[in-house]
Design an enzyme around this catalytic site. Structure first.
Site, short mmCIF file in Angstrom:
data_model
loop_
_atom_site.label_atom_id
_atom_site.label_comp_id
_atom_site.label_asym_id
_atom_site.label_seq_id
_atom_site.Cartn_x
_atom_site.Cartn_y
_atom_site.Cartn_z
N ASP B 28 0.74 -1.17 0.02
CA ASP B 28 -0.03 0.21 0.28
C ASP B 28 0.80 1.49 -0.03
O ASP B 28 1.37 1.80 1.03
CB ASP B 28 -0.85 -0.06 1.35
CG ASP B 28 -1.84 1.11 1.34
OD1 ASP B 28 -2.16 1.51 0.00
OD2 ASP B 28 -2.25 1.73 2.40
N GLU B 80 28.97 1.65 3.80
CA GLU B 80 28.60 0.20 3.92
C GLU B 80 28.47 -0.42 2.63
O GLU B 80 28.28 -1.60 2.52
CB GLU B 80 27.42 0.27 4.49
CG GLU B 80 26.22 0.67 4.12
CD GLU B 80 25.17 -0.45 3.59
OE1 GLU B 80 24.99 -1.33 4.63
OE2 GLU B 80 24.76 -0.48 2.50
N CYS B 112 25.26 3.46 8.86
CA CYS B 112 24.99 4.93 8.05
C CYS B 112 25.79 6.09 8.72
O CYS B 112 25.83 7.12 8.69
CB CYS B 112 23.63 5.10 8.39
SG CYS B 112 22.42 4.10 7.38
N ARG B 199 10.87 -3.17 14.56
CA ARG B 199 10.73 -1.84 15.37
C ARG B 199 11.70 -1.48 16.23
O ARG B 199 11.87 -0.53 16.82
CB ARG B 199 9.11 -1.77 15.97
CG ARG B 199 7.98 -1.69 14.93
CD ARG B 199 6.92 -1.85 15.74
NE ARG B 199 6.57 -0.97 16.72
CZ ARG B 199 6.18 0.50 16.06
NH1 ARG B 199 6.31 0.77 15.08
NH2 ARG B 199 6.33 1.27 16.88
N THR B 201 14.66 -1.19 15.73
CA THR B 201 15.54 -0.28 15.11
C THR B 201 15.30 1.29 15.52
O THR B 201 16.13 2.33 15.17
CB THR B 201 15.63 -0.26 13.49
OG1 THR B 201 14.39 0.10 13.01
CG2 THR B 201 16.11 -1.45 13.02
N HIS B 234 20.60 12.21 11.00
CA HIS B 234 20.62 11.10 10.13
C HIS B 234 19.20 10.72 9.75
O HIS B 234 18.15 10.76 10.37
CB HIS B 234 21.00 9.62 10.86
CG HIS B 234 20.90 8.57 9.93
ND1 HIS B 234 21.42 8.42 8.65
CD2 HIS B 234 20.39 7.13 9.98
CE1 HIS B 234 21.01 7.34 7.80
NE2 HIS B 234 20.52 6.73 8.96
N LYS B 239 10.53 10.37 8.16
CA LYS B 239 9.80 10.68 9.33
C LYS B 239 10.64 10.76 10.69
O LYS B 239 10.43 11.71 11.39
CB LYS B 239 8.98 9.43 9.75
CG LYS B 239 7.97 9.72 10.67
CD LYS B 239 6.84 8.52 11.02
CE LYS B 239 5.72 8.55 12.02
NZ LYS B 239 5.07 7.35 12.05
N ARG B 243 10.77 13.20 13.85
CA ARG B 243 10.31 13.14 15.19
C ARG B 243 11.25 13.24 16.21
O ARG B 243 11.11 13.81 17.23
CB ARG B 243 9.89 11.55 15.05
CG ARG B 243 8.79 11.00 16.19
CD ARG B 243 8.29 9.64 16.06
NE ARG B 243 8.64 8.95 17.29
CZ ARG B 243 8.59 7.53 17.15
NH1 ARG B 243 8.52 6.98 16.11
NH2 ARG B 243 8.72 7.05 18.49
N ASN B 266 17.44 7.22 1.74
CA ASN B 266 18.25 7.25 2.81
C ASN B 266 19.69 6.87 2.17
O ASN B 266 19.73 5.70 1.74
CB ASN B 266 18.01 6.14 3.86
CG ASN B 266 19.37 5.91 4.92
OD1 ASN B 266 19.98 6.51 4.69
ND2 ASN B 266 18.93 4.78 5.69
N SER B 296 23.98 2.44 12.59
CA SER B 296 23.61 0.83 13.24
C SER B 296 24.39 0.13 13.95
O SER B 296 25.47 0.15 13.42
CB SER B 296 22.43 0.09 12.63
OG SER B 296 21.43 0.83 12.17
#
Lengths: 385, 347, 131
Positions: B28, B80, B112, B199, B201, B234, B239, B243, B266, B296
């Site tokens: 979607d 990377e 990253c 999630r 992450t 980063h 979003k 945030r 990204n 990460s």
């Protein structure tokens, strides 16, 4: 220098000869030439071959082919000048005889191109261009000639249809040549709508991938009567010129200066002019190549090759028939053999053995064989003895 | 302290839209676009990789820096997706710009964060007096597994910085780093695509490290969010940076100039560094900029810059980051799959 | 078969466009050579070529050599750089319909080819449309 004659020629049908190896193909044509000349010995031989190393993984061809022809230990040498290898081999044979070093010399040419796939063949052929500064970037031969075509079209208004006319005419001639790989006619529409290889050149603008060989026997003109009953053809002149093999290094991308230079030398040493030539076999590896060649050889003014090609003047019965054999386009282009096959056709025409495609009253013929994008050119003028 | 003498970015021309990817997998698109705030992402051509993008971004950085490349004493490429598993990207870059042979090269990898750590190390070397100039690049042609959420964001781009002992266009006021062992995203040797922990992450990884690093460096320099003209985080999607900015008390206006991910995707090691190049493109002398990267595994590098008067002289010497972003050609999924070598070819 | 040495030897030209100018007649050469083909002189000055030029001719390769099969179709052209040196390279990031003689181009650093799955990566110059 002695006058030199061609007293025998040999060529078998060209094509995708899956059952035959390079040595078979060469030997068959060489034997035809030897038998036609009726000679019982060969003193030395030269074989034009562009890239047996890349096409079949075989170098050291001179000795291999002399052995298989049963003429070892005579001196035998492979000659390479890309697609002009055959013409260059013929020129070496001519000098060998003219100089008095040898009397009966075989000039042959061979290429076995179908033992590699399309990508392999494209790569092998591309080595005739500058490997480090053209091929490195991914250029191909159709690509290089396509760039010549675009430059010619831009400079002189040459049209896509005029290019196609070269293919149409050569296929029409080739349809009458039983030895041709693709002896059928094509139309302008067929050429234009066939698959694109390198814009604007379609596959019907390009000479094919071919297995084939051809051979000729040369001897001193004054020994002809002792050696053969065949009608000899005299070599009136032999010329060779070079140019940068990198297309981008040329001042004029539309002008084949090595072809022009070799042509001028050939005319001069034969004491002839373009108007004395009754027919010409030119190196039409691509349709644009024929257009550039007929300009450089002086048959048409610079920039007028396109209109010339479409005018009918280069057709059989025209002012200057070009490629009565069908040219590389229809007859096929086993690169190392092409220059010798041009000689074979020229000799046949001058003897009156042209069959259905005979150029009427042919007394003087020219064979123009070119390497790469014109980095080398070997041109011969032959005449009735 | 050290400074940024010159900066430059590079973005490949190809873009693929979220809808185009979603269509293939029956996903979607509107919910992805809303949930991740992603419209499209950059896609490298088959002839583009970390090395080629690094060279082009560095040409832009050198144009702005106006220095002799032979004076560059360190070349560090963070990525990377280094083209070779073994053989440095940095030596090719150094050779291409004429920085060899008296130069130190190293390739960095930290998910990253590899680009910002190249900057971090160059600043340290410049401050220590070990080098006159250092070249730090963050670049990636990142891969997301087909149909994975990462496929909508994994993009390509590069940012390059010439770091020197002078303030240059942006003086480094301070640096700070915050690291823990957090297995949120990884790629094992010989694996083509990375894996991630869903999630996980988010809160314990991205948000924890960025907020801790940002708070740490602001405390260190005794500054508050309102003291900064701009902030760059980063950007794994559109979003998260919004945030985390809100969580820390930054406004949308502070984030906006460097917020490239909605139309870039990204770019991994290039992500926050490209956010910085885009921000420098619009910053005025005296502006304070906070940059916090995230890699990460996990960690964040924090930087506080003060823009100098020199910025106005060099800004237009090379293409601005958003100009590069605006030059685009949309491709379909089939072309994308071909370019990214997701199609199994014959031998 | 590794072509490392051959590739490495060409790095100054492929990466940095290092060329030379004949000290006698001023003709520029890329790649450098030992004898000037214009005047026969053997002394040269090193130069670095600029990265802008115009397209003299072009094509689109639809059937490539083995190592480039995956890249087809790709555009190629001959470009005259400011200063007069001409070179052949691919034209990247171009819509084929936009190709035309005289089109301004600039040089970008790109990957030219890969020596199979495990061999070296070969970089160099390509043209892209100039803005």
């Amino acid at each position: 220098m002695r006058d030199v004659a061609v007293i025998g020629v040999g060529m078998q049908k060209w094509g995708e000869l899956w059952k035959k190896s390079l040595r078979d193909i060469f030997t068959e044509s060489a034997l035809l030439a030897i038998d036609e000349a009726g000679v019982d010995r060969i003193d030395s031989m030269y074989v034009g071959c562009m890239s047996s190393g890349l096409f079949v993984g075989q170098e050291h061809l001179g000795s291999l082919l002399a052995d298989y022809l049963g003429v070892a230990p005579i001196p035998a040498l492979r000659v390479e000048s890309a697609c002009a290898s055959g013409g260059a081999a013929f020129r070496q044979a001519y000098f060998d005889v003219a100089s008095g070093a040898n009397d009966i010399v075989l000039a042959g040419g061979v290429e076995k191109m179908t033992d590699v796939d399309g990508g392999g063949a494209t790569f092998a052929l591309s080595t005739a261009a500058d490997a480090e500064y053209e091929v490195y970037s991914g250029v191909t031969f159709p690509g290089l000639y396509a760039m010549v075509a675009v430059a010619h079209m831009h400079a002189y208004g040459t049209t896509r249809e005029q290019l196609a006319e070269v293919s149409v005419k050569n296929h029409k001639n080739g349809a009458l040549n039983p030895l041709a790989q693709y002896p059928f006619e094509v139309t302008v529409d067929q050429v234009l709508s066939s698959v694109m290889i390198a814009d604007p050149l379609t596959i019907l603008d390009c000479s094919p991938i071919t297995d084939g060989a051809a051979a000729a026997i040369l001897c001193p003109l004054d020994m002809v009567d002792d050696l053969t009953d065949n009608e000899p053809v005299k070599i009136l002149s032999s010329a060779h010129a070079t140019d940068s093999i990198a297309l981008h290094s040329r001042k004029d991308l539309t002008w084949l200066s090595a072809v022009a230079k070799a042509g001028q030398i050939a005319y001069k040493s034969a004491g002839l002019t373009p108007s004395d030539i009754d027919f010409v076999e030119v190196h039409d590896c691509f349709t644009i190549a024929e257009i550039c060649a007929i300009e450089a050889l002086g048959f048409f003014e610079k920039g007028k090759g396109g209109t010339g090609a479409a005018s009918g003047e280069t057709a059989m019965g025209g002012r200057i028939p070009v490629n009565p054999s069908g040219g590389l386009k229809s007859k096929g282009h086993p690169v190392g053999a092409t220059g010798i096959a041009q000689i074979v056709e020229t000799v046949k025409q001058l003897r009156g053995d042209g069959g259905e495609r005979q150029v009427e009253g042919a007394r003087v013929g020219m064979a123009q064989n070119m390497g790469g994008t014109g980095g080398s050119c070997v041109t011969h003028i032959l005449g009735k003895a | 302290m050290a400074g940024i003498i010159g900066y430059g970015a590079y973005v490949p021309r190809n873009r693929i839209k979220v809808e185009e990817i979603a269509k293939v997998w029956g996903a979607d698109a509107p919910s992805y676009k809303r949930g991740l705030m992603l419209q499209e992402k950059s896609v490298p051509s088959p002839d583009q990789d970390v090395i080629t993008m690094s060279v082009e971004a560095t040409k832009h950085a050198l144009a702005r820096a106006q220095i002799d490349p032979a004076r560059i004493g360190a070349v560090y490429v963070g990525s990377e997706s280094h083209p070779y598993a073994v053989k440095p990207s940095g030596t090719v870059l150094a050779e291409a710009i004429g920085a060899t042979p008296e130069v130190h090269c190293a390739d960095f990898e930290f998910a990253c964060k590899a680009g910002s750590e190249a900057m971090f190390v160059c600043m340290g070397l410049a401050d220590a007096g070990s080098i006159e100039y250092g070249l730090a690049v963050g670049a990636d042609t990142s891969q997301g597994a087909p149909s994975d959420a990462l496929e909508y964001s994994a993009a390509a781009g590069a940012a390059s910085f010439i770091i020197g002992r002078d303030p240059g266009v942006a003086k480094v006021i301070d640096t700070y780093a915050f690291m823990t062992d957090t297995p949120d995203f990884w790629r094992r040797s010989y694996m083509h695509y990375p894996r991630h922990a869903g999630r996980f992450t988010g809160e314990p990884a991205y948000f924890k490290h960025i907020t801790s690093c940002a708070n740490g460096i602001m405390e260190k320099v005794n500054m508050k969010p309102k003291d900064f003209a701009y902030v760059v985080f980063h950007q794994p999607n559109g979003k998260f940076p919004q945030r985390v900015g809100k969580m820390l008390g930054f406004t949308k206006e502070q984030i906006e100039p460097g917020w490239l991910s909605p139309t870039l995707g990204n770019t991994y090691s290039g992500s926050s560094p490209m956010g910085l190049t885009a921000t420098l493109d619009v910053a005025k002398p005296g502006d304070m900029i906070l940059m916090v990267s995230y890699g990460s595994g996990a960690g964040s590098d924090g930087f506080v810059f003060e823009v100098t008067g020199k910025i106005d002289e060099v800004r237009n010497v090379a293409p601005r980051t958003r100009e590069l972003l605006d030059k685009k050609k949309y491709i379909e999924y089939g072309t994308y799959a071909k370019y990214r070598r997701k199609i199994r070819m014959g031998e | 078969m590794s072509t490392s040495a051959k590739y490495w030897r060409g790095i100054p030209q492929r990466y940095r466009l290092e060329a030379e100018r004949c000290a006698s007649c001023g003709m520029e050469f890329f790649p450098p050579r030992l004898v000037c083909s214009g005047c026969g002189a053997r002394k040269f000055m090193p130069i670095t070529l600029g990265d802008h030029g115009k397209l003299l001719t072009y094509t689109v390769i639809r059937v490539g050599p083995s190592e480039f099969c995956e890249q087809t179709p790709y555009a190629m052209g001959i470009v005259e750089l400011e200063g007069g040196v001409r070179m052949t390279a691919q034209i990247a990031d171009v819509d084929f319909d936009d190709l035309e003689v005289g089109m301004p181009v600039r040089i970008e650093f790109r990957k030219i080819r890969e020596e199979g799955q495990a061999g070296i990566l070969c970089y160099g110059y390509k043209f892209v449309p100039a803005d």
